[in-house]
Design a protein around this motif. Sequence first.
Motif, PDB file in Angstrom:
ATOM      1  N   HIS A  49      -6.630   9.829  -3.600  1.00 36.96           N
ATOM      2  CA  HIS A  49      -6.616   9.143  -4.890  1.00 36.96           C
ATOM      3  C   HIS A  49      -8.015   9.065  -5.509  1.00 36.96           C
ATOM      4  CE1 HIS A  49      -4.525   6.573  -7.767  1.00 36.96           C
ATOM      5  NE2 HIS A  49      -5.623   5.846  -7.824  1.00 36.96           N
ATOM      6  N   SER A  50      -9.028   9.098  -4.674  1.00 35.91           N
ATOM      7  CA  SER A  50     -10.393   9.021  -5.194  1.00 35.91           C
ATOM      8  C   SER A  50     -10.944  10.395  -5.593  1.00 35.91           C
ATOM      9  CB  SER A  50     -11.321   8.364  -4.167  1.00 35.91           C
ATOM     10  OG  SER A  50     -11.379   9.139  -2.995  1.00 35.91           O
TER      11      SER A  50
ATOM     12  N   LYS B 137       0.830  -1.201   0.000  1.00 32.56           N
ATOM     13  CA  LYS B 137       0.000   0.000   0.000  1.00 32.56           C
ATOM     14  C   LYS B 137       0.869   1.258   0.000  1.00 32.56           C
ATOM     15  CE  LYS B 137      -3.171   2.649   2.903  1.00 32.56           C
ATOM     16  NZ  LYS B 137      -2.368   3.853   2.780  1.00 32.56           N
ATOM     17  N   GLU B 138       1.945   1.232   0.768  1.00 32.00           N
ATOM     18  CA  GLU B 138       2.834   2.394   0.861  1.00 32.00           C
ATOM     19  C   GLU B 138       3.440   2.747  -0.497  1.00 32.00           C
ATOM     20  OE1 GLU B 138       3.156  -0.336   2.831  1.00 32.00           O
ATOM     21  OE2 GLU B 138       2.300   0.451   4.684  1.00 32.00           O
TER      22      GLU B 138
ATOM     23  N   TYR C 208       0.801  11.790   1.433  1.00 30.31           N
ATOM     24  CA  TYR C 208       1.238  10.394   1.434  1.00 30.31           C
ATOM     25  C   TYR C 208       0.410   9.565   2.426  1.00 30.31           C
ATOM     26  CZ  TYR C 208       4.430   6.436   2.336  1.00 30.31           C
ATOM     27  OH  TYR C 208       4.978   5.188   2.523  1.00 30.31           O
TER      28      TYR C 208
ATOM     29  N   ALA D 106      -3.131   9.218   0.994  1.00 30.29           N
ATOM     30  CA  ALA D 106      -3.170   9.042  -0.463  1.00 30.29           C
ATOM     31  C   ALA D 106      -4.350   8.196  -0.910  1.00 30.29           C
ATOM     32  CB  ALA D 106      -1.859   8.432  -0.960  1.00 30.29           C
ATOM     33  N   ASP D 107      -4.723   7.194  -0.133  1.00 29.98           N
ATOM     34  CA  ASP D 107      -5.847   6.355  -0.539  1.00 29.98           C
ATOM     35  C   ASP D 107      -7.144   7.151  -0.577  1.00 29.98           C
ATOM     36  OD1 ASP D 107      -5.644   6.545   2.246  1.00 29.98           O
ATOM     37  OD2 ASP D 107      -6.501   4.564   2.597  1.00 29.98           O
ATOM     38  N   VAL D 108      -7.259   8.198   0.234  1.00 30.67           N
ATOM     39  CA  VAL D 108      -8.429   9.084   0.213  1.00 30.67           C
ATOM     40  C   VAL D 108      -8.310  10.065  -0.950  1.00 30.67           C
ATOM     41  CG1 VAL D 108      -9.701  10.860   1.488  1.00 30.67           C
ATOM     42  CG2 VAL D 108      -8.754   8.875   2.701  1.00 30.67           C
TER      43      VAL D 108
ATOM     44  N   ASN E 289       2.016   2.168  -3.428  1.00 36.89           N
ATOM     45  CA  ASN E 289       0.937   2.753  -4.216  1.00 36.89           C
ATOM     46  C   ASN E 289       0.664   4.190  -3.776  1.00 36.89           C
ATOM     47  OD1 ASN E 289      -1.033   2.453  -6.321  1.00 36.89           O
ATOM     48  ND2 ASN E 289      -2.583   2.427  -4.715  1.00 36.89           N
ATOM     49  N   ASP E 290       0.745   4.441  -2.467  1.00 31.82           N
ATOM     50  CA  ASP E 290       0.558   5.799  -1.950  1.00 31.82           C
ATOM     51  C   ASP E 290       1.656   6.728  -2.465  1.00 31.82           C
ATOM     52  OD1 ASP E 290      -1.618   4.790  -0.587  1.00 31.82           O
ATOM     53  OD2 ASP E 290      -0.597   4.711   1.354  1.00 31.82           O
TER      54      ASP E 290
ATOM     55  N   PHE F 146       1.046   7.596  -6.086  1.00 36.48           N
ATOM     56  CA  PHE F 146       0.050   8.654  -6.242  1.00 36.48           C
ATOM     57  C   PHE F 146       0.662  10.034  -5.991  1.00 36.48           C
ATOM     58  CE2 PHE F 146      -2.965  11.606  -4.326  1.00 36.48           C
ATOM     59  CZ  PHE F 146      -3.802  11.803  -5.414  1.00 36.48           C
TER      60      PHE F 146
END
Length: 151
Positions: free
Chosen positions: A53-54, A7-8, A46, A49-51, A10-11, A14
């Motif tokens: 990214h959307s 996950k890190e 960072y 990022a998952d937030v 991918n973050d 992004f």
Amino acid sequence: MTGREKKEYNDLFFVCSLIEYIGRKTKNHRNVITRAIGKEKLQHLYDLADVYHSENIDKLSDELIAQYAIEEGNFDNVAAGKYAIPTHWDIGKVYKRLIVDVAEKQNKEPIDALMEVYDSWLSLKIEDFNSSIYYESPGYLYESYCVGEVL
């Protein structure tokens, strides 16, 4: 780990892609973007990022450009490109791989490695879309980065 990578990673991908996107949008070298946003906010991007990214990347980039008063520069590597131009996602992946190598092999925090890589001589080479250095293997880029010149 879910998916093909941590996950890190991918973050980080992004955040690097976002830096590239903002750099293209404002016609600035990418280290201008990282310096303007700063380590603390880059860490925040960072971490979430998952937030982010959307979200719409145009909206997010416009907010960051306004918040950090990133002015229009005169570095337009997209317009200067003579050949097929890699996407901001393509270049984000190049930076992500290099930053991961620097962070892991030199025992640095990811955002510290990010700041260091974007301020390096190699970042200027990666930004030159008329060269082929961004196509080189991650190992080659890391070794070149370490010795301070293209091998």
